[in-house]
Design an enzyme around this catalytic site. Structure first.
Site, PDB file in Angstrom:
ATOM      1  N   HIS A   1     -75.824  33.546   5.310  1.00 57.89           N
ATOM      2  CA  HIS A   1     -76.121  32.133   5.003  1.00 57.89           C
ATOM      3  C   HIS A   1     -75.784  31.218   6.174  1.00 57.89           C
ATOM      4  O   HIS A   1     -76.261  30.096   6.233  1.00 57.89           O
ATOM      5  CB  HIS A   1     -75.467  31.693   3.685  1.00 57.89           C
ATOM      6  CG  HIS A   1     -74.007  31.377   3.738  1.00 57.89           C
ATOM      7  ND1 HIS A   1     -73.025  32.281   3.386  1.00 57.89           N
ATOM      8  CD2 HIS A   1     -73.349  30.249   4.082  1.00 57.89           C
ATOM      9  CE1 HIS A   1     -71.841  31.717   3.508  1.00 57.89           C
ATOM     10  NE2 HIS A   1     -72.002  30.480   3.932  1.00 57.89           N
TER      11      HIS A   1
ATOM     12  N   ASP B   1     -73.601  39.487   2.687  1.00 61.20           N
ATOM     13  CA  ASP B   1     -73.779  38.200   3.367  1.00 61.20           C
ATOM     14  C   ASP B   1     -73.374  38.271   4.847  1.00 61.20           C
ATOM     15  O   ASP B   1     -72.335  37.773   5.242  1.00 61.20           O
ATOM     16  CB  ASP B   1     -72.948  37.135   2.629  1.00 61.20           C
ATOM     17  CG  ASP B   1     -73.406  35.721   2.958  1.00 61.20           C
ATOM     18  OD1 ASP B   1     -74.131  35.541   3.956  1.00 61.20           O
ATOM     19  OD2 ASP B   1     -73.030  34.791   2.220  1.00 61.20           O
TER      20      ASP B   1
ATOM     21  N   SER C   1     -66.735  30.412   6.172  1.00 60.11           N
ATOM     22  CA  SER C   1     -67.803  31.383   6.025  1.00 60.11           C
ATOM     23  C   SER C   1     -68.002  32.115   7.332  1.00 60.11           C
ATOM     24  O   SER C   1     -68.074  31.495   8.387  1.00 60.11           O
ATOM     25  CB  SER C   1     -69.101  30.694   5.639  1.00 60.11           C
ATOM     26  OG  SER C   1     -69.161  30.594   4.260  1.00 60.11           O
TER      27      SER C   1
HETATM   28  N1  ARG Z   1     -70.894  29.287  -1.505  1.00 60.43           N
HETATM   29  C1  ARG Z   1     -70.936  29.718  -0.141  1.00 60.43           C
HETATM   30  C2  ARG Z   1     -70.634  28.561   0.799  1.00 60.43           C
HETATM   31  O1  ARG Z   1     -70.124  27.582   0.405  1.00 60.43           O
HETATM   32  C3  ARG Z   1     -72.220  30.400   0.159  1.00 60.43           C
HETATM   33  C4  ARG Z   1     -73.427  29.516   0.265  1.00 60.43           C
HETATM   34  C5  ARG Z   1     -74.705  30.218   0.579  1.00 60.43           C
HETATM   35  N2  ARG Z   1     -75.187  31.063  -0.468  1.00 60.43           N
HETATM   36  C6  ARG Z   1     -76.015  30.643  -1.448  1.00 60.43           C
HETATM   37  N3  ARG Z   1     -76.375  31.502  -2.361  1.00 60.43           N
HETATM   38  N4  ARG Z   1     -76.489  29.425  -1.491  1.00 60.43           N
HETATM   39  O2  ARG Z   1     -71.160  28.309   1.827  1.00 60.43           O
HETATM   40  N1  GLU Z   2     -69.481  29.642   1.774  1.00 62.05           N
HETATM   41  C1  GLU Z   2     -68.523  28.784   2.368  1.00 62.05           C
HETATM   42  C2  GLU Z   2     -68.865  28.405   3.799  1.00 62.05           C
HETATM   43  O1  GLU Z   2     -69.993  28.248   4.153  1.00 62.05           O
HETATM   44  C3  GLU Z   2     -67.215  29.400   2.256  1.00 62.05           C
HETATM   45  C4  GLU Z   2     -66.847  29.314   0.875  1.00 62.05           C
HETATM   46  C5  GLU Z   2     -65.768  28.329   0.658  1.00 62.05           C
HETATM   47  O2  GLU Z   2     -66.014  27.121   0.566  1.00 62.05           O
HETATM   48  O3  GLU Z   2     -64.655  28.842   0.587  1.00 62.05           O
HETATM   49  O4  GLU Z   2     -68.019  28.145   4.603  1.00 62.05           O
END
Ligand code: ARG
Ligand code: GLU
Length: 719
Positions: free
Chosen positions: A84, A220, A654
Site C-alpha cells: 500500500h 502487504d 507502514s
Molecule cells: N490501515 C493501513 C494504514 O493505515 C493500511 C492501508 C492500506 N490498505 C487498505 N486496504 N486500504 O495505512
Molecule cells: N497502515 C498504516 C500506515 O500506512 C500503519 C497502520 C497504523 O496506523 O498503525 O502507516
C-alpha cells in the site's frame, strides 16, 4: 523493612509507569531503554541500532515517499516497504494492458526496474539536541507571540548555518510539544525504482474489508531499489546511476515470529496525541471523527457501486477508494475503542489529579487553570473544526472542483503577464489535465457532488455556509438541479475541451476561464474558508499549542515527581523512532481470543472468486495444495502469513521492519488491529497490537510464486 518498603514503591510506581510496550522512542536516546529491552529479551545493544560513529541499523531505514517507512535488505540498495506504500507507483505504471495492480510486477533484471519520477527515500544521518539554541532569548516573561517569533528566527538561523556546513538536508523539529528541539541531517534519495509487487489479490488481500482487522492475510509488500550517481551520491534519476551500496542492510530471519518473543519496530510514525486533555480527546473521537466517518461512508458507497460495475473504473478509483476508506475505518475504531475503554473518563480523572497536584504548590501556578482553560478554548474551537471538516469532507471531495483549482493562476493572467510565465502555467495545467483524466469517472463525481453538497447545506449553520450553498438553496429547485447545471456548463469534464482551451489560450481568455462554474464554485468555498474560518482556526490552534506545551511540561513534572523512573516519550512527529514489545495474541472481548499468527489456510478459507477482495489466484492455490513452501514454511509445516505484537506504532510505520532479538528482519509492519486504533490518543497494552506480514511469506511469494529468486539471492538470509 526498608526492602519491603522499596518493593512496595516499585510495585506502586510500576502501575504508574507506562507498560513496556507503550512508547515511540528517539533512537539517539535509546540508552535509557537498553536495560528494559535486554530484560525483555533483546540480544543486541542499542548502539547496534543507532550510532553515528559506525554503521548501524539506522543506516538501513528510510522515510519512504514522504509517508511510509522502508528498509534496505541488500548490498545493492534493495528496499522493502508495503504494497500500500508502493501502491501509487504500481498504479502509476499500470494501464489496462499492463495491469500491474491486478497481475503484479516483477523486474527480472535491473534493466527492467521502473523509475518513479518524484519519489523520495530519506535517510537520517544524524540528529542533535538544539533546544538551548532554539530557545535562546526566551524567558519566563516572554509572551507566546514573542516566543513564536524568537523560535522561528532561531530555527531559521541554526538551520541555515548547518546547511552551509553540510551536504545534507537539515530539518529542525519540535518534540514534546515545543519543550525540546532536535536538528536532523538527512540524505535524500530521488532515484528509487520499482522492482517488484505482488498482484493486488496478494498485496491487498482482504482489501478494505479486512483493513485494520485481525485475523489478517495480506501480503502487504512491494520492492524498490535505491540508485545513486556513479560516485555514490544521492542524485536525480539518470540512466547512468548505479545501485546504492548502503552502510548497513538487514539480515532476514527465517526462524519465524514466536509467541512471547521480543520484537522492535524501527521507522517513521507520523502523528500521535497521547498527552491531550479529556476535552480534546472527546472532540476528536466523539465529534469530528463520527462526521468524517459518516460522510466518507456515503462517498465510498457511491464509489463501490460504480467500481463493481466496470473494471476500468475499479482501477481508476482504487487509490482514491483506499485513501478515503483507510481514515473512515480507522476513525470508527478510535471512537469505539475510546468509548469501550472509558477513555474519556480516564482522561478526566487524570485532568483532575493533575489540577489537584498543581494546586498543592505555588510553583505550579501555570498549571492550575489549564484544564479549565482548555475547556473554554476547545469549545470555541469546535465550530471552526466542524467547518474545516465539512469543507474537506464535502465540497473538496468534488473532483472537478479541485481539478479546476489547478487553473486558478491562469485565470488571473493579464496582457502584462510575461509569455514565459503563461507558458509555464499552461504546461502545468496540461500535466494536471493528463493526470486527472486518467482516473476520472464523471458519473461518480456527479453523484458525489449532489450528495456532499446536500450534506454541507444540511449540516452547517448559517454563519459557516459559503455563499455557494445559499445560492443553491435560493436559486435552484434543488441541489440536483444545481449539480446538473454545473456539470453541463463547466469545461472541466472534457479532456478534449480543456486541452483545446489550453492550446488556444490567450490572456484575453482568462476572464472566461475565471467564470467557469467549477472554478467559481471552488473559489467560492475556499474564499469563504480563508475569510471566515482559516485565521480563527490558526489563532485558536496556536493558542491550544501554547497551552499544550505548558500542559506537556506539567505532565513531565507531575510524573517525574511521583515516579522518577518513568520515562516519557514524545508524541510521534514523522521522525525516526524505535518501539518494542512482545509477540502475542489478545482478547478483544469476552470469550474471544486471537492467536498471534495467521496462515495460508486462512486465505483459502476466505477465498471467494465472486468477491474482489478475496480472490485467490490458481498459482497460489497450486502452491498451497502442493504445500510447496520450501524453506519458508514454519516449523509447524504451514505457511505463516501475518502476525501481531505489542509494538506501539501508528500511520507512517507502514513498511517498517519488525525485528527480532538479534535485530534480524521478521516481517514488515503494515497495520494495527481495529480494536486498538485508539492508541494514537490512548494506549492500552491489553488490546493494542501492530500487524506485520511475515517475511517468510514475502520471500515465498517472491521466490516460489513469482520466480524472482534472484532477489532472494541478493539478501542475507539467516536460517
Ligand atoms: N490501515 C493501513 C494504514 O493505515 C493500511 C492501508 C492500506 N490498505 C487498505 N486496504 N486500504 O495505512
Ligand atoms: N497502515 C498504516 C500506515 O500506512 C500503519 C497502520 C497504523 O496506523 O498503525 O502507516
Amino acid at each position: 523493612m526498608r526492602k519491603l518498603f522499596l518493593t512496595l514503591c516499585v510495585v506502586l510506581s510500576f502501575s504508574l509507569k507506562m507498560k513496556a510496550d507503550e512508547g515511540m522512542w528517539i533512537p539517539m536516546l535509546l540508552q535509557n531503554n537498553e536495560k528494559e529491552m535486554q530484560e525483555m529479551g533483546m540480544n543486541i545493544t542499542v548502539d547496534d541500532i543507532y550510532s553515528i560513529n559506525h554503521s548501524s541499523m539506522k543506516d538501513a531505514i528510510v522515510l519512504f515517499d514522504g509517508g511510509c517507512t522502508g528498509e534496505i535488505v541488500s548490498e545493492k540498495g534493495l528496499l522493502l516497504t508495503n504494497h500500500h506504500c508502493g501502491f501509487d507507483w504500481i498504479q502509476y505504471h499500470s494501464t489496462v494492458e499492463h495491469d500491474y495492480l491486478t497481475n503484479g510486477f516483477w523486474a527480472m533484471s535491473q534493466a527492467e526496474e521502473l523509475p518513479c519520477p518524484g519519489i523520495s527515500a530519506v535517510m537520517l544521518k544524524k540528529m542533535e539536541d538544539v533546544t538551548d539554541r532554539v530557545l535562546e532569548g526566551v524567558t519566563k516573561e516572554t509572551s507566546n507571540d514573542e516566543r513564536a517569533e524568537i523560535v522561528t528566527e532561531n530555527i531559521k538561523k541554526i538551520k541555515e548555518e548547518a546547511e552551509n556546513n553540510s551536504d545534507y538536508q537539515v530539518v529542525i523539529k519540535s518534540f514534546y510539544h515545543g519543550n525540546k528541539y532536535y536538528m536532523i541531517y538527512n540524505e535524500v534519495f530521488k532515484d528509487v525504482r520499482l522492482v517488484g509487487a505482488p498482484p493486488s489479490n496478494i498485496g491487498k488481500f482482504g482489501g478494505d474489508t479486512d483493513n485494520w482487522v485481525w485475523p489478517r492475510h495480506t501480503g502487504d509488500f512491494s520492492i524498490f531499489r535505491i540508485y545513486v550517481s556513479p560516485d555514490g551520491k544521492a542524485a536525480d534519476y539518470s540512466e547512468d546511476n548505479v545501485p546504492y551500496k548502503p552502510n548497513y542492510h538487514f539480515s532476514i530471519s527465517l526462524k519465524g515470529a514466536n509467541e512471547g518473543d521480543f520484537t522492535f519496530v524501527f521507522g517513521y510514525p507520523a502523528r500521535t496525541n497521547e498527552y491531550l486533555p479529556a476535552v480534546a480527546v472527546n472532540q476528536e473521537a466523539n465529534v469530528i471523527y463520527p462526521i468524517s466517518v459518516d460522510l466518507r461512508g456515503k462517498i465510498l458507497d457511491i464509489y463501490n457501486k460504480y467500481q463493481e460495475k466496470d473494471p476500468k473504473v475499479r482501477i481508476q478509483y482504487a487509490s482514491k477508494h483506499a485513501g478515503l476508506g483507510n481514515g473512515w475505518k480507522k476513525w470508527m475504531g478510535v471512537t469505539e475503542g475510546i468509548n469501550n475503554f472509558k477513555g474519556i473518563e480516564k482522561k478526566k480523572q487524570f485532568d483532575k489529579d493533575f489540577t489537584d497536584w498543581a494546586l498543592k504548590s505555588r510553583q505550579r501556578g501555570a498549571y492550575i487553570n489549564l484544564i479549565k482553560d482548555f475547556g473554554k478554548v476547545y469549545e470555541e474551537y469546535e465550530p471552526y473544526r466542524l467547518a474545516t471538516t465539512y469543507l474537506s469532507e464535502t465540497a473538496l471531495q468534488i473532483e472537478i472542483l479541485t481539478f479546476a483549482a489547478n487553473f486558478n493562476k491562469l485565470s488571473q493572467v493579464t496582457k502584462e503577464t510575461p509569455q514565459e510565465e503563461i507558458d509555464k502555467l499552461i504546461a502545468n495545467a496540461k500535466e494536471a489535465t493528463k493526470v486527472f483524466f486518467k482516473d476520472y469517472h464523471q458519473p461518480i463525481d456527479e453523484e458525489v457532488a449532489a450528495m456532499v453538497l446536500q450534506e454541507y447545506i444540511n449540516n452547517q449553520p448559517a454563519d459557516f455556509r459559503p455563499e455557494l450553498l445559499n445560492t443553491i438553496v435560493e436559486k435552484y429547485a434543488d441541489v440536483q438541479s444545481y449539480v446538473d447545471e454545473l456539470f453541463a456548463k463547466t469545461m472541466f469534464t472534457s479532456e478534449e475541451n480543456v486541452n483545446k482551451f489550453l492550446d488556444e489560450f490567450k490572456p484575453a481568455k482568462a476572464k472566461k476561464l475565471a467564470k467557469d462554474p467549477a472554478l467559481m464554485a471552488y473559489n467560492n468555498v475556499m474564499d469563504f474558508y480563508i475569510d471566515n474560518v482559516r485565521s480563527k482556526t490558526i489563532e485558536l490552534g496556536n493558542q491550544i499549542a501554547d497551552m499544550q506545551r505548558v500542559f506537556m511540561r506539567g505532565q513531565m513534572e507531575y510524573h517525574a515527581e511521583r515516579n522518577p523512573e518513568k520515562m516519557m516519550y514524545p508524541d510521534a512527529n514523522f521522525t525516526l523512532r524505535v518501539t518494542y514489545g512482545k509477540i502475542g495474541g489478545f482478547s478483544p472481548k469476552d470469550a474471544v481470543t486471537y492467536k498471534h499468527f495467521t496462515t495460508l489456510d486462512g486465505i483459502m478459507q476466505k477465498e471467494n472468486p465472486d468477491i474482489y477482495d478475496y480472490v485467490v489466484t490458481d498459482r497460489l492455490r497450486e502452491l498451497y495444495e502442493a504445500k510447496d513452501y520450501g524453506r519458508y514454511a514454519d516449523k509447524d509445516g504451514s505457511m505463516h502469513v501475518a502476525f501481531i505484537a505489542g509494538n506501539h506504532t501508528t500511520g507512517g510505520n507502514s513498511g517498517s521492519p519488525i525485528l527480532n532479538a538479534d535485530g534480524h528482519l521478521l516481517g514488515l509492519n503494515f497495520d494495527r488491529t481495529w480494536e486498538g486504533t485508539m492508541s494514537d490518543l490512548i494506549y492500552d497494552p491489553s488490546i493494542c497490537r501492530n500487524i506485520s506480514v511475515d517475511i517468510r511469506y514475502v520471500l515465498f511469494i517472491v521466490d516460489k510464486y513469482a520466480g524472482a529468486s534472484y532477489l532472494v539471492d541478493e539478501m542475507t538470509i539467516v536460517e
